[in-house]
Scaffold this active site. Structure first.
Site, PDB file in Angstrom:
ATOM      1  N   LYS A   3     -17.625  -1.089   5.657  1.00 63.26           N
ATOM      2  CA  LYS A   3     -18.107  -2.039   4.662  1.00 63.26           C
ATOM      3  C   LYS A   3     -19.628  -2.004   4.529  1.00 63.26           C
ATOM      4  O   LYS A   3     -20.155  -2.149   3.425  1.00 63.26           O
ATOM      5  CB  LYS A   3     -17.636  -3.446   5.047  1.00 63.26           C
ATOM      6  CG  LYS A   3     -17.702  -4.437   3.898  1.00 63.26           C
ATOM      7  CD  LYS A   3     -17.030  -5.745   4.252  1.00 63.26           C
ATOM      8  CE  LYS A   3     -17.052  -6.697   3.067  1.00 63.26           C
ATOM      9  NZ  LYS A   3     -16.458  -8.005   3.403  1.00 63.26           N
ATOM     10  N   GLU A  19       0.816  -1.222   0.000  1.00 67.52           N
ATOM     11  CA  GLU A  19       0.000   0.000   0.000  1.00 67.52           C
ATOM     12  C   GLU A  19       0.847   1.268   0.000  1.00 67.52           C
ATOM     13  O   GLU A  19       0.423   2.301  -0.506  1.00 67.52           O
ATOM     14  CB  GLU A  19      -0.966   0.007   1.184  1.00 67.52           C
ATOM     15  CG  GLU A  19      -2.097  -1.014   1.066  1.00 67.52           C
ATOM     16  CD  GLU A  19      -1.739  -2.390   1.599  1.00 67.52           C
ATOM     17  OE1 GLU A  19      -0.553  -2.636   1.908  1.00 67.52           O
ATOM     18  OE2 GLU A  19      -2.656  -3.230   1.724  1.00 67.52           O
ATOM     19  N   MET A  67      24.512   8.938   2.288  1.00 68.05           N
ATOM     20  CA  MET A  67      24.369  10.201   2.999  1.00 68.05           C
ATOM     21  C   MET A  67      24.598   9.997   4.499  1.00 68.05           C
ATOM     22  O   MET A  67      25.199  10.841   5.168  1.00 68.05           O
ATOM     23  CB  MET A  67      22.981  10.804   2.738  1.00 68.05           C
ATOM     24  CG  MET A  67      22.853  12.257   3.138  1.00 68.05           C
ATOM     25  SD  MET A  67      24.012  13.339   2.262  1.00 68.05           S
ATOM     26  CE  MET A  67      23.015  13.901   0.871  1.00 68.05           C
ATOM     27  N   PHE A  71     -11.422  -7.654  13.373  1.00 69.40           N
ATOM     28  CA  PHE A  71     -10.312  -8.071  12.511  1.00 69.40           C
ATOM     29  C   PHE A  71      -9.997  -6.971  11.493  1.00 69.40           C
ATOM     30  O   PHE A  71     -10.891  -6.453  10.841  1.00 69.40           O
ATOM     31  CB  PHE A  71     -10.678  -9.374  11.793  1.00 69.40           C
ATOM     32  CG  PHE A  71      -9.605  -9.823  10.830  1.00 69.40           C
ATOM     33  CD1 PHE A  71      -8.354 -10.199  11.298  1.00 69.40           C
ATOM     34  CD2 PHE A  71      -9.844  -9.839   9.464  1.00 69.40           C
ATOM     35  CE1 PHE A  71      -7.360 -10.587  10.415  1.00 69.40           C
ATOM     36  CE2 PHE A  71      -8.854 -10.238   8.573  1.00 69.40           C
ATOM     37  CZ  PHE A  71      -7.613 -10.618   9.057  1.00 69.40           C
ATOM     38  N   GLN A  72      -8.752  -6.638  11.389  1.00 72.46           N
ATOM     39  CA  GLN A  72      -8.269  -5.577  10.491  1.00 72.46           C
ATOM     40  C   GLN A  72      -8.937  -4.237  10.767  1.00 72.46           C
ATOM     41  O   GLN A  72      -9.141  -3.444   9.857  1.00 72.46           O
ATOM     42  CB  GLN A  72      -8.419  -5.989   9.018  1.00 72.46           C
ATOM     43  CG  GLN A  72      -7.483  -7.136   8.662  1.00 72.46           C
ATOM     44  CD  GLN A  72      -7.276  -7.335   7.175  1.00 72.46           C
ATOM     45  OE1 GLN A  72      -8.162  -7.083   6.382  1.00 72.46           O
ATOM     46  NE2 GLN A  72      -6.107  -7.822   6.802  1.00 72.46           N
TER      47      GLN A  72
END
Lengths: 186, 594
Positions: free
Chosen positions: B174, B62, B492, B124-125
């Protein structure tokens, strides 16, 4: 000056703000912020203050226009003039913020706080508490044989003074609302 | 299904929340969505499956989706759109959101959420996505009612693109996706009270123009705001530079708004900016900041920043003005409109510059230029990273070219050694400095410009951070060129350890790098290894001539430092060049700065 001997202005907006503000005068300002009354708006405003390291001395919020879904947040904050200016600009650019008023610079304003003070005292101390309450125009809103609850409205300084006078009289428990403020006149 | 609501003349349409998402995106003119499916966005993915108007690019992570959307947005000027699931889908997107926030990139991220009746149950999630992303977005919303969904998405696009652009996020439970509601068309949507001021104060602009007429040592200092304002801003900027003959420098974010081949171009300024650019900033008597924000990489020590100049500052975000540096001519407005007004006033007044003084100023700048601050010690045996970029520049200049970078030394060298002639051609993570930005960004750019040459100039360490997106490149036949300057170091970090931490190279190299050629082959891409300067041109040509994604492993000098450099906590006139002794250049004060 910090132990590392960092000069003022070494960093201004990294997370490590090492500038000494000692030479700059810290001012206290009262801001009135009109916001859209929607979920998370208070968290957004508070998050701005914590995320950017600004002070909150007092904050109150309530809906003031039901039809227009507006809430008014009164914030008492302190900082150098440059920081105060940044706070206002940062508030103004937030999407759910409609208006920001710096009451401190916009003219005379009235600022009030409400406190509920429970004093648990015995004998003469109860009488003295009532006498002081009368002088301060505090109301008794609850009474038992062991305690009073006073309701007092006024400037934060007045509330502070009242509390300090109550403390020697017994155990004091305190609930304060924080400051609500509005400009005088029209 | 069509129906007419009572009391309203507008025809309204009933549909599920999931369908609304797709309709709203179409209404907004969205062509591409970068995303990754999961449980909480399945209804939306089902709608995506049943249409062809919007193309979905399946990323591999993502974070990659958001950076790809950023690459898309920066290279097109249009908002980038991301669709990810709840919980880990949303949290993985957070780095990209902050990156877009820091660099003012318009991004609309749609996240799935657990159904409203499960919010707060540690489902969940489930994650508090709006809570987590509140300080990472310009604005975000949790939509709890399908009736408000399409309206909120239209608002999201409005806010992402108006004023100072930035990322926004819409969290969609949802059950809201499954439920039916009324679709609000784009023209009927509330665009909210958010209408930032775009027209600058003409009196202040006139005062600034007056100062420009009198200036003896002027400089334009431009930034990403010029690019965000649209291509017309760059065109007007070029007109203004031509009309005044003032020197011009730019931040990392603003490269390309004025052409690198233009005669007034001083090169990039800042911590690794060019000597002439930084000294012009330090010595000027009038600085006109157009769309930049006096970032700490630009100013160095604030107390000694351009001490003797009047400063004009044009910015669409009022909070940028006087945040760091006091502006004598503050102008709040859109760069395009302000530049138009500046040019109008300049012409109307029949303005002339102080040409004698300006001639002396250019004489001084010519002396600074003669220092040739980008010179470096060449090598016949080892590829110097600067040389690699010079060759890349020479061999790709004539192409329709877009450059992305990761973050670190290679990024600064790319900014120094590659020339940008036009805006929207340079995609780099400036404010946040996100390693792993370049690979997904290059994919987003290539999706938007399928026939262009898209190169990600990378360091091997940054590149490994989002290398999974090579899978995306292969799947969608995106011929992105990953040009890795491989020094087997975090260059760097190593440079700072050398300069500041007594050459104690704590964890700044990897002892287990992959074979990049085999890695390329494993993905289905072409791998090219080059370690001899003599082979470099041929190898680059091989990369350019290959019709498909390439991973170019360019083994470069391992201990090269990036110069010029303004050490942390120092002023512009205290920059160090390559040859000088660099020991103890960063004092105790600078050491704590990043």
């Amino acid at each position: 000056m910090s132990p590392l001997n960092i000069e003022k202005g070494s960093s201004s907006h990294s997370a490590y703000d090492l500038r000494s503000h000692m030479s700059d005068v810290v001012e206290t300002h009262t801001l009135a912020v009109l916001v859209q009354n929607e979920a998370g708006v208070l968290a957004r405003v508070i998050g701005l203050f914590s995320g950017r390291g600004y002070n909150i001395e007092s904050l109150t919020v309530a809906e003031v226009d039901r039809a227009g879904h507006r809430s008014r947040i009164t914030i008492v904050t302190s900082g150098t003039p440059q920081v105060i200016n940044q706070i206002k600009m940062q508030l103004e650019r937030m999407v759910p913020v409609h208006e920001v008023h710096d009451l401190t610079v916009e003219g005379a304003f009235v600022s009030r706080e409400l406190a509920l003070i429970k004093v648990i005292a015995k004998g003469e101390h109860r009488v003295e508490a009532l006498r002081i309450a009368e002088i301060f125009r505090a109301n008794v809103v609850d009474s038992t044989l062991q305690s009073f609850v006073f309701e007092i409205t006024g400037t934060p300084e007045k509330v502070d003074a009242f509390c300090e006078l109550m403390r020697p009289l017994g155990e004091v428990r305190l609930a304060r609302t924080g400051v609500a403020a509005i400009a005088r006149g029209v | 299904m069509m129906s007419i609501t009572k009391g309203k003349d507008a025809m309204t349409r009933q549909m599920t929340g999931a369908k609304m998402v797709v309709e709203a995106l179409k209404d907004q003119g969205v062509e591409v969505v970068f995303g990754y499916p999961g449980g909480a966005v399945l209804p939306i993915y089902d709608e995506i499956f049943q249409q062809n108007a919007i193309r979905h690019i399946l990323v591999r992570h993502e974070q990659g989706a958001v950076h790809a959307a950023e690459g898309y947005a920066r290279s097109t000027g249009k908002p980038g759109v991301v669709l990810v699931t709840s919980g880990p889908g949303a949290t993985n997107a957070v780095t990209g959101l902050v990156d877009a926030l820091m660099d003012s990139i318009p991004i609309v991220v749609l996240t799935g959420q657990v159904p409203t009746f499960m919010i707060g149950s540690d489902a969940f999630q489930e994650a508090d996505t709006v809570g987590i992303t509140r300080p990472c977005t310009k604005m975000n919303w949790l939509v709890k009612d399908t009736e408000h969904l399409s309206d909120t998405i239209h608002q999201a696009f409005h806010i992402a693109t108006k004023g100072r652009p930035g990322p926004v996020l819409v969290d969609i439970p949802k059950d809201v996706q499954f439920a039916t509601g009324t679709y609000v068309e784009k023209p009927q949507a509330r665009v909210s009270h958010y209408q930032p001021k775009t027209v600058g104060d003409p009196a202040m602009i006139e005062a600034m123009v007056e100062a420009m007429e009198q200036a003896e040592r002027p400089v334009f200092y431009t930034g990403g705001g010029v690019i965000n304002s649209g291509p017309r801003a760059s065109k007007l900027l070029r007109e203004l530079v031509a009309a005044t003959d003032f020197p011009i420098t730019s931040t990392l974010m603003g490269l390309g708004s004025y052409p690198a081949s233009g005669k007034n171009w001083l090169g990039m300024l800042g911590m690794h900016g060019l000597y002439e650019a930084n000294l012009a900033m330090h010595g000027c008597d009038l600085m006109i900041n157009i769309g930049a924000r006096f970032d700490d990489r630009i100013t160095g020590r604030i107390a000694d920043f351009s001490p003797n100049s009047l400063k004009g500052h044009v910015d669409i975000d009022p909070s940028s003005i006087n945040k760091v540096i006091h502006a004598d001519f503050p102008v709040i407005g859109d760069v395009t409109l302000v530049l138009e007004e500046m040019l109008r006033i300049w012409k109307a007044r029949g303005s002339k510059t102080n040409s004698a003084a300006l001639k002396r100023w250019w004489g001084q700048i010519t002396e600074w230029r003669a220092v040739d601050c980008l010179k470096y010690k060449g090598s016949e045996t080892t590829i110097k990273p600067q040389y690699a970029l010079q060759r890349l520049e020479a061999l790709t200049k004539k192409y329709d070219r877009y450059i992305c970078t990761e973050v670190g030394q290679h990024q600064m060298w790319a900014a120094q050694y590659l020339g940008f002639e036009d805006p929207n051609r340079w995609m780099t993570s400036g404010g946040l400095g996100t390693m792993g930005y370049g690979t997904p960004a290059s994919i987003g750019v290539q999706v938007a410009h399928p026939d262009a040459l898209v190169i990600n100039v990378a360091g091997e360490a940054s590149w490994l951070m989002n290398m999974q997106e090579m899978g995306t490149a292969i799947q969608y036949r995106l011929p992105v060129k990953q040009f890795i300057l491989n020094n087997e170091r975090l260059g760097m970090v190593r440079q700072w350890q050398e300069l500041l931490h007594g050459e104690r190279y704590s964890h700044s190299w990897s002892e287990a790098l992959p074979d990049f050629v085999k890695l390329a082959e494993a993905f289905g891409a072409k791998g090219i290894l080059c370690k001899d300067p003599a082979d470099l041109d041929d190898a680059i040509m091989e990369m350019l001539n290959y019709n498909g994604p390439v991973i170019f492993d360019c083994l470069v000098e391992k201990h090269e430092n990036c110069f010029p450099m303004i050490p942390s906590g120092k002023a512009h006139n205290e920059m160090i060049m390559g040859e000088v002794d660099t020991r103890d250049v960063i004092g105790a004060g600078g050491g704590v700065l990043v």
